[in-house]
Design a protein around this motif. Structure first.
Motif, PDB file in Angstrom:
ATOM      1  N   GLY A  70      32.008   3.857 -13.468  1.00  0.00           N
ATOM      2  CA  GLY A  70      31.486   3.850 -12.105  1.00  0.00           C
ATOM      3  C   GLY A  70      32.091   4.994 -11.319  1.00  0.00           C
ATOM      4  N   ASP A  71      31.408   5.410 -10.270  1.00  0.00           N
ATOM      5  CA  ASP A  71      31.922   6.477  -9.413  1.00  0.00           C
ATOM      6  C   ASP A  71      33.078   5.965  -8.565  1.00  0.00           C
ATOM      7  N   VAL A  72      33.964   6.882  -8.218  1.00  0.00           N
ATOM      8  CA  VAL A  72      35.199   6.540  -7.514  1.00  0.00           C
ATOM      9  C   VAL A  72      35.196   7.140  -6.119  1.00  0.00           C
ATOM     10  N   ALA A  73      35.542   6.314  -5.119  1.00  0.00           N
ATOM     11  CA  ALA A  73      35.792   6.794  -3.754  1.00  0.00           C
ATOM     12  C   ALA A  73      37.307   6.883  -3.588  1.00  0.00           C
ATOM     13  N   PRO A  74      37.872   8.098  -3.637  1.00  0.00           N
ATOM     14  CA  PRO A  74      39.332   8.240  -3.652  1.00  0.00           C
ATOM     15  C   PRO A  74      39.917   8.398  -2.248  1.00  0.00           C
ATOM     16  N   LEU A  75      40.447   7.308  -1.703  1.00  0.00           N
ATOM     17  CA  LEU A  75      41.128   7.372  -0.412  1.00  0.00           C
ATOM     18  C   LEU A  75      42.601   7.688  -0.692  1.00  0.00           C
ATOM     19  N   LEU A  76      42.838   8.909  -1.166  1.00  0.00           N
ATOM     20  CA  LEU A  76      44.171   9.326  -1.590  1.00  0.00           C
ATOM     21  C   LEU A  76      44.692  10.347  -0.586  1.00  0.00           C
ATOM     22  N   GLU A  77      44.667  11.615  -0.950  1.00  0.00           N
ATOM     23  CA  GLU A  77      45.061  12.663  -0.009  1.00  0.00           C
ATOM     24  C   GLU A  77      43.827  13.002   0.815  1.00  0.00           C
ATOM     25  N   LEU A  78      43.733  12.400   1.989  1.00  0.00           N
ATOM     26  CA  LEU A  78      42.454  12.400   2.713  1.00  0.00           C
ATOM     27  C   LEU A  78      42.058  13.767   3.253  1.00  0.00           C
ATOM     28  N   SER A  79      43.017  14.680   3.391  1.00  0.00           N
ATOM     29  CA  SER A  79      42.648  16.012   3.871  1.00  0.00           C
ATOM     30  C   SER A  79      42.438  16.981   2.714  1.00  0.00           C
ATOM     31  N   ALA A  80      42.601  16.495   1.468  1.00  0.00           N
ATOM     32  CA  ALA A  80      42.381  17.351   0.300  1.00  0.00           C
ATOM     33  C   ALA A  80      40.922  17.782   0.248  1.00  0.00           C
ATOM     34  N   ILE A 135      34.014   1.927  -6.787  1.00  0.00           N
ATOM     35  CA  ILE A 135      35.462   1.815  -6.984  1.00  0.00           C
ATOM     36  C   ILE A 135      36.182   2.508  -5.838  1.00  0.00           C
ATOM     37  N   LEU A 136      37.086   1.778  -5.179  1.00  0.00           N
ATOM     38  CA  LEU A 136      37.918   2.325  -4.104  1.00  0.00           C
ATOM     39  C   LEU A 136      39.342   2.482  -4.622  1.00  0.00           C
ATOM     40  N   LEU A 137      39.891   3.676  -4.480  1.00  0.00           N
ATOM     41  CA  LEU A 137      41.292   3.928  -4.790  1.00  0.00           C
ATOM     42  C   LEU A 137      41.989   4.294  -3.488  1.00  0.00           C
ATOM     43  N   GLU A 161      37.518  -4.198   4.658  1.00  0.00           N
ATOM     44  CA  GLU A 161      37.020  -5.563   4.470  1.00  0.00           C
ATOM     45  C   GLU A 161      35.505  -5.574   4.287  1.00  0.00           C
ATOM     46  N   ARG A 162      34.810  -4.713   5.019  1.00  0.00           N
ATOM     47  CA  ARG A 162      33.352  -4.627   4.846  1.00  0.00           C
ATOM     48  C   ARG A 162      33.008  -4.160   3.434  1.00  0.00           C
ATOM     49  N   LEU A 163      33.703  -3.137   2.943  1.00  0.00           N
ATOM     50  CA  LEU A 163      33.425  -2.604   1.616  1.00  0.00           C
ATOM     51  C   LEU A 163      33.734  -3.632   0.531  1.00  0.00           C
ATOM     52  N   LEU A 164      34.830  -4.367   0.691  1.00  0.00           N
ATOM     53  CA  LEU A 164      35.168  -5.399  -0.294  1.00  0.00           C
ATOM     54  C   LEU A 164      34.147  -6.532  -0.246  1.00  0.00           C
ATOM     55  N   GLY A 165      33.642  -6.816   0.962  1.00  0.00           N
ATOM     56  CA  GLY A 165      32.605  -7.836   1.095  1.00  0.00           C
ATOM     57  C   GLY A 165      31.324  -7.464   0.376  1.00  0.00           C
ATOM     58  N   ARG A 223      32.875  -4.229  -3.795  1.00  0.00           N
ATOM     59  CA  ARG A 223      33.548  -3.070  -4.375  1.00  0.00           C
ATOM     60  C   ARG A 223      34.818  -3.499  -5.121  1.00  0.00           C
ATOM     61  N   THR A 224      35.246  -2.654  -6.036  1.00  0.00           N
ATOM     62  CA  THR A 224      36.495  -2.842  -6.763  1.00  0.00           C
ATOM     63  C   THR A 224      37.576  -2.017  -6.082  1.00  0.00           C
ATOM     64  N   LEU A 225      38.749  -2.606  -5.857  1.00  0.00           N
ATOM     65  CA  LEU A 225      39.824  -1.929  -5.138  1.00  0.00           C
ATOM     66  C   LEU A 225      41.080  -1.849  -5.996  1.00  0.00           C
ATOM     67  N   VAL A 226      41.674  -0.640  -6.032  1.00  0.00           N
ATOM     68  CA  VAL A 226      43.023  -0.468  -6.575  1.00  0.00           C
ATOM     69  C   VAL A 226      43.849   0.168  -5.464  1.00  0.00           C
ATOM     70  N   LEU A 227      44.851  -0.560  -4.992  1.00  0.00           N
ATOM     71  CA  LEU A 227      45.612  -0.182  -3.798  1.00  0.00           C
ATOM     72  C   LEU A 227      47.080   0.009  -4.134  1.00  0.00           C
ATOM     73  N   VAL A 228      47.622   1.170  -3.770  1.00  0.00           N
ATOM     74  CA  VAL A 228      49.063   1.409  -3.802  1.00  0.00           C
ATOM     75  C   VAL A 228      49.581   1.322  -2.377  1.00  0.00           C
ATOM     76  N   SER A 229      50.548   0.455  -2.150  1.00  0.00           N
ATOM     77  CA  SER A 229      51.095   0.299  -0.800  1.00  0.00           C
ATOM     78  C   SER A 229      52.472  -0.326  -0.871  1.00  0.00           C
ATOM     79  N   HIS A 230      53.322   0.044   0.099  1.00  0.00           N
ATOM     80  CA  HIS A 230      54.610  -0.631   0.278  1.00  0.00           C
ATOM     81  C   HIS A 230      54.519  -1.692   1.368  1.00  0.00           C
ATOM     82  N   ASN A 231      53.338  -1.830   1.950  1.00  0.00           N
ATOM     83  CA  ASN A 231      53.125  -2.796   3.023  1.00  0.00           C
ATOM     84  C   ASN A 231      52.646  -4.111   2.413  1.00  0.00           C
TER      85      ASN A 231
END
Length: 249
Positions: free
Chosen positions: A91-101, A173-175, A196-200, A203-211
């Motif tokens: 599946g195609d990936v929406a990469p919410l990683l380095e957003l200004s890249a 896919i959301l990263l 939350e809208r996208l997950l509703g 979508r598939t989510l893989v999240l890296v967070s310290h929160n």
């Protein structure tokens, strides 16, 4: 049964920390290019990872700094190529990683919106139709500066515009890598509502967070990485418990 949307088998990647660059000229002359016991700094940020993620799964990736969390996202996104094993992404990936890249500092915000959107597969027609919606989401500062060169944007403005563009991708896919740690409270509320809208939508989510609030809010499943290996693949609470035990030692 449909195949997993993300599947890894024996996944590993090797990096090189080139310590020779830090040597003084005198040392290089003495060694005359020989290794002479000088380490080339090879290490494996990730190794021997095997897992499968089904469509619609929400996975939080947890671990101390330097345990390969962001590297894993980049392997899934295809930014990095593994040295061992394989990773299959169906599946195609929406990469919410380095957003200004991907932004060009010489182009305006408007031009970058079309550039980055096009690089991620959005048509010019789609971007024209949703242009106002994307820019409004990015906020008043970006709206006022949309025809100004991006080199004059603050880092926060670039992140806002990047999130606004990537969140419009239809990809399944959301990263995400600490995306909600940036911006002010109003922007974070927008981010949360959008996620939350996208997950509703399934979508598939893989999240890296310290929160931990973000992890428990968005993720049902958790990977705990320890020294670049999968230590726990279970519920998000099980992965967080393993992390807390490791930190307490």
């Amino acid at each position: 049964m449909p195949a997993p949307i993300i599947e890894a088998d024996g996944l590993g990647i090797q990096f090189v920390r080139n310590r020779r660059r830090q040597l003084r000229l005198r040392d290089l002359v003495i060694h005359r290019g020989r290794r002479g016991g000088i380490s080339d700094g090879r290490f494996w940020p990730l190794r021997d990872l095997s897992f499968s993620i089904e469509a619609g799964d929400t996975v939080g990736v947890i671990g101390r700094n330097g345990t390969g969390k962001s590297t894993l996202l980049r392997l899934i996104a295809g930014v990095l190529i593994p040295d061992e094993g394989r990773i299959t992404v169906r599946g195609d990936v929406a990469p919410l990683l380095e957003l200004s890249a991907g932004f060009s500092s010489e182009l305006t915000g408007r031009e970058n919106l079309y550039l980055v959107g096009g690089l991620h597969g959005l048509s010019a027609r789609y971007l024209r139709r949703h242009f106002d919606e994307i820019v409004t989401f990015a906020g008043e500062q970006v709206e006022r500066a949309i025809d100004t060169s991006v080199r004059h944007y603050s880092s926060g403005m670039k992140v806002r515009l990047g999130f606004a563009i990537i969140s419009h991708l239809p990809h399944p896919i959301l990263l995400m890598d600490e995306v909600t740690a940036v911006g002010d409270a109003e922007f974070r509320r927008k981010c949360y509502a959008t996620i939350e809208r996208l997950l509703g939508e399934g979508r598939t989510l893989v999240l890296v967070s310290h929160n931990e609030q973000d992890l428990t809010r968005f993720c049902r499943r958790g990977f705990y990485l320890d020294a670049g290996r999968m230590s726990v693949d279970g519920t998000i609470d099980e992965a967080l418990a393993a992390y807390h035990r490791a930190v307490a030692r």
